[in-house]
Design a protein around this motif. Structure first.
Motif, PDB file in Angstrom:
ATOM      1  N   SER A  50     -58.768   7.584 -24.712  1.00  0.00           N
ATOM      2  CA  SER A  50     -58.115   7.080 -23.696  1.00  0.00           C
ATOM      3  C   SER A  50     -56.970   8.068 -22.875  1.00  0.00           C
ATOM      4  CB  SER A  50     -56.882   6.057 -24.353  1.00  0.00           C
ATOM      5  OG  SER A  50     -55.923   6.786 -24.982  1.00  0.00           O
ATOM      6  N   GLU A  52     -54.043   8.124 -22.301  1.00  0.00           N
ATOM      7  CA  GLU A  52     -52.912   8.419 -23.092  1.00  0.00           C
ATOM      8  C   GLU A  52     -53.167   9.524 -24.166  1.00  0.00           C
ATOM      9  OE1 GLU A  52     -49.938   7.436 -22.344  1.00  0.00           O
ATOM     10  OE2 GLU A  52     -50.965   6.279 -20.810  1.00  0.00           O
ATOM     11  N   LYS A  55     -53.105  12.709 -22.186  1.00  0.00           N
ATOM     12  CA  LYS A  55     -51.944  13.231 -21.857  1.00  0.00           C
ATOM     13  C   LYS A  55     -51.378  13.835 -23.001  1.00  0.00           C
ATOM     14  CE  LYS A  55     -51.166  10.060 -18.022  1.00  0.00           C
ATOM     15  NZ  LYS A  55     -50.407   8.801 -17.378  1.00  0.00           N
TER      16      LYS A  55
END
Length: 66
Positions: A50, A52, A55
């Motif tokens: 993902s 996320e 990141k």
């Protein structure tokens, strides 16, 4: 495959580039850092990783992702 460009603050040298690219690679994605622009172009498989997670991997190296 999906593509996203992230703004990453705190990168200032080639070590930073390598650090970010390796962090993204560690979660199963490919990164192309533009040091001058402060961006990271990421190619990833949304079925496996993902945004996320990508990141978080960059932030774990000490950079701020917008």
């Amino acid at each position: 495959m999906s593509n996203i460009t992230l703004n990453v603050a705190g990168m200032s040298c080639n070590h930073c580039v390598k650090s970010v690219e390796e962090a993204v690679k560690s979660v199963g994605a490919k990164a192309q850092v533009d040091l001058a622009a402060g961006t990271v172009a990421v190619e990833y498989d949304e079925q496996s990783v993902s945004v996320e997670q990508i990141k978080a991997a960059i932030e774990d190296q000490g950079y701020d992702v917008a």
